[in-house]
Design a protein around this motif. Structure first.
Motif, PDB file in Angstrom:
ATOM      1  N   TYR A 145       0.854  -1.183   0.000  1.00 27.27           N
ATOM      2  CA  TYR A 145       0.000   0.000   0.000  1.00 27.27           C
ATOM      3  C   TYR A 145       0.893   1.237   0.000  1.00 27.27           C
ATOM      4  O   TYR A 145       1.745   1.388   0.880  1.00 27.27           O
TER       5      TYR A 145
ATOM      6  N   VAL B 264      -1.053  -1.074  -4.427  1.00 25.87           N
ATOM      7  CA  VAL B 264      -2.303  -0.348  -4.175  1.00 25.87           C
ATOM      8  C   VAL B 264      -1.943   1.068  -3.740  1.00 25.87           C
ATOM      9  O   VAL B 264      -1.150   1.258  -2.816  1.00 25.87           O
TER      10      VAL B 264
ATOM     11  N   THR C 255      -2.966  -2.535  -8.797  1.00 30.60           N
ATOM     12  CA  THR C 255      -4.107  -3.425  -8.654  1.00 30.60           C
ATOM     13  C   THR C 255      -5.373  -2.664  -8.283  1.00 30.60           C
ATOM     14  O   THR C 255      -6.463  -2.977  -8.744  1.00 30.60           O
ATOM     15  N   ASP C 256      -5.233  -1.617  -7.442  1.00 33.15           N
ATOM     16  CA  ASP C 256      -6.409  -0.882  -6.982  1.00 33.15           C
ATOM     17  C   ASP C 256      -5.978   0.444  -6.355  1.00 33.15           C
ATOM     18  O   ASP C 256      -4.784   0.720  -6.202  1.00 33.15           O
TER      19      ASP C 256
ATOM     20  N   HIS D 192     -12.625  -3.359  -1.356  1.00 31.16           N
ATOM     21  CA  HIS D 192     -11.304  -3.345  -2.000  1.00 31.16           C
ATOM     22  C   HIS D 192     -10.530  -4.636  -1.729  1.00 31.16           C
ATOM     23  O   HIS D 192      -9.969  -5.240  -2.643  1.00 31.16           O
TER      24      HIS D 192
ATOM     25  N   VAL E 289      -8.351  -7.631  -3.852  1.00 29.30           N
ATOM     26  CA  VAL E 289      -6.953  -7.998  -3.626  1.00 29.30           C
ATOM     27  C   VAL E 289      -6.817  -9.499  -3.396  1.00 29.30           C
ATOM     28  O   VAL E 289      -5.937 -10.156  -3.953  1.00 29.30           O
TER      29      VAL E 289
END
Length: 236
Positions: free
Chosen positions: A54, A81, A99-100, A114, A118
């Motif tokens: 992240y 992410v 990915t997001d 979310h 994942v």
């Protein structure tokens, strides 16, 4: 699953950490989580050892986008992410295969939606992986993509489903690293993924239509390993 949080705002860092731990507790999922306060911290000690990272987009020394670009050069499999206040960063994120994206302020409901994404992505990449040194970086290879390794001089050629690349390494070391993962030497020059052996004909095996030699001294042990792997005596 091993996760890194790279966020310079301690309040946001602690919120995401709390959400991850809550999800892990609810789903009885084992997570290992490390926290960093700036992109430069994770980049300087990166060893291709995370499944998900992240990244806060805006950080003082190295922002999340620059950190992602550097990490992606070392690791093409890790899920990235971005955490941001601005939706427009989503477009830039495609360049590093994000990915997001999570928009601040985080809510547990949005986090849950979310993280389902994942987990789905992670399940596709959940095969064991092998990290190998390439130049000044590290590349992570999913073992499910590796057909066989070929030795030539001081180099090893990794034959993947979609490509071939080479590194400076010994076959002995690679054999030791993969001995518990369904790989076996058919020849001094070949370390084979038993999963992809299609047939055996005398002293030759076939993988994806390609023939590789089985040396006479190794044939008996190779056939035994293959038999044990597939759980039947088709090839003996």
């Amino acid at each position: 699953m091993k996760i890194a949080i790279v966020e310079d705002n301690l309040r946001h860092q602690e919120t995401l950490l709390r959400y991850l731990k809550a999800y892990a507790s609810e789903q009885q999922l084992e997570l290992s989580i490390d926290c960093y306060n700036d992109g430069i911290e994770i980049v300087n000690q990166y060893k291709s050892n995370y499944d998900v990272i992240y990244l806060d987009v805006e950080m003082d020394v190295m922002n999340g986008m620059e950190a992602a670009e550097r990490i992606r050069k070392m690791d093409d499999a890790v899920l990235l992410v971005f955490i941001t206040n601005y939706v427009q960063w989503a477009i830039a994120g495609y360049s590093v295969g994000a990915t997001d994206f999570l928009l601040k302020p985080l809510t547990y409901f949005n986090f849950l939606e979310h993280f389902k994404k994942v987990m789905k992505k992670f399940s596709v990449q959940s095969d064991k992986a092998l990290a190998v040194k390439i130049g000044s970086g590290i590349r992570k290879i999913l073992l499910n993509d590796l057909l066989y390794i070929e030795s030539e001089g001081h180099y090893l050629h990794f034959h993947l489903i979609t490509e071939t690349f080479s590194i400076l390494e010994s076959m002995k070391n690679m054999e030791a690293r993969l001995k518990e993962d369904g790989f076996f030497r058919s020849h001094n020059y070949y370390l084979v993924n038993l999963k992809y052996v299609e047939s055996i004909d005398k002293n030759w095996l076939k993988i994806k239509g390609e023939q590789l030699q089985i040396s006479r001294p190794r044939k008996k042990a190779f056939l035994e390993a293959l038999t044990n792997y597939i759980g039947e005596d088709t090839f003996v």
